[in-house]
Design an enzyme around this catalytic site. Structure first.
Site: not given
Length: 377
Positions: A101, A185
């Site tokens: 992530y 993101e």
């Protein structure tokens, strides 16, 4: 402005970040043809500006073009957290060795940006942070310096990412800085079994204040398939953001509306929206605001919280009364008026004596009533 996943991936590719091949379609036949062009086996993903697609059944693998058409037919038209799926993206699958992530987000409190990264990708980062906080690295990024090669290595090492992911961290910062983004993101960023680093998913939020720069270079960053209530509100000139709760909120001034959201949440309810009517509360503005909020099937009660200043409370009350002539009020409405001409405004609503309108003198009492009414509905 939030981008769809396929738009975010397009930005990534333009800045040199590797993404799997993909196509976006709006019907099952086109999905079947796209799957053939992509090699047959694909992943079919709903294109909506909200999370939780996988849990809602909006992401499905397909072994061949016929299965892709079937999956697209099942996903198109779905409702995912109030967002209707109008397009799907078909992406070629990859063999994954590890998932990570990474994101950059504006840290308003610190007046800088924050790099958030974890070696545990592929799931909601909030869950990872709550259960294993040590697994999430948070590294401040000075916007004047950006993410240099050394800074990228620092972020990768802090998050225990492979060093071959560091160049992607630098490229993601380019996306954020050059595209005027407030959030970038990737979840998951993956390493394939062949060692390639790919962005499998993407989320980008652009700064609306920089929209003039995007329009100057002809960037088509949005399409007509955003949230329909937000589109309707924008057409009426309202500052409205749809949320996932059950208490609709109208207030005058962004600060008051944000405070109202917090107080409603503190009473155990979830706000259904952010709606700031600003300095004007005419009958037309109130009618438009109520119309948008009452069109949301998730709303079970509405809270109007107004502090009279330039716009006096009696004008707000007049606006509500006149709005009831054009808007059918089928859900309870809690009104809190304070400030300029508040007693006169309350008297106007008392005289109207609508059975679904309640008044409260404090924000806390109004929030409790709205939360209680939503819970009882």
């Amino acid at each position: 402005m939030d981008l769809y996943e396929h738009q975010a991936r397009q930005l990534f590719a333009e800045h040199g970040i590797a993404v799997p091949r993909a196509e976006v379609v709006d019907n099952a036949n086109a999905a079947q043809q796209a799957a053939r062009r992509l090699g047959g086996r694909v992943v079919v993903k709903a294109q909506v500006k909200t999370g939780g697609r996988g849990k809602a059944g909006g992401v499905k693998p397909a072994a061949d073009p016929a299965a892709a058409a079937l999956a697209a037919r099942g996903i198109l038209g779905m409702d995912i957290k109030g967002h209707t799926v109008r397009t799907v993206m078909l992406a070629e699958p990859v063999d994954i060795e590890a998932e990570f992530y990474v994101s950059y987000v504006l840290d308003r409190a610190a007046g800088t940006f924050l790099a958030i990264a974890s070696a545990e990708g592929g799931m909601e980062i909030e869950e990872v942070a709550a259960t294993r906080p040590d697994a999430v690295a948070r590294i401040p990024v000075d916007p004047a310096e950006g993410v240099t090669e050394g800074k990228a290595r620092q972020i990768a090492e802090a998050a225990r990412l492979p060093l071959e992911a560091a160049p992607v961290l630098s490229l993601l910062w380019q996306v954020l800085s050059r595209e005027d983004a407030l959030l970038v993101e990737v979840n998951p960023l993956v390493r394939t079994t062949t060692g390639q680093i790919l962005a499998l998913d993407g989320k980008v939020s652009l700064d609306d204040n920089a929209g003039f720069r995007r329009s100057r270079r002809g960037a088509d960053t949005d399409d007509p398939h955003g949230d329909p209530l937000e589109a309707e509100a924008a057409a009426k000139g309202l500052n409205y953001v749809k949320l996932d709760g059950e208490v609709g909120i109208i207030g005058n001034g962004a600060g008051l509306v944000m405070s109202t959201l917090d107080v409603v949440a503190g009473c155990g309810a979830r706000p259904a929206n952010f709606l700031d009517i600003g300095g004007g509360a005419s009958a037309r503005v109130m009618a438009d605001g109520l119309s948008v909020i009452l069109s949301d099937p998730g709303v079970k009660s509405v809270l109007v919280n107004v502090f009279g200043g330039i716009t006096a409370c009696d004008a707000v009350a007049d606006g509500i009364v006149q709005a009831l002539e054009t808007v059918r009020l089928a859900k309870p409405l809690v009104v809190r008026l304070d400030g300029n001409n508040a007693p006169r405004g309350r008297a106007i609503l008392d005289a109207r004596a609508h059975p679904l309108i309640q008044q409260a003198t404090t924000m806390d009492d109004a929030a409790r009533r709205a939360a209680r009414l939503a819970d009882a509905a």
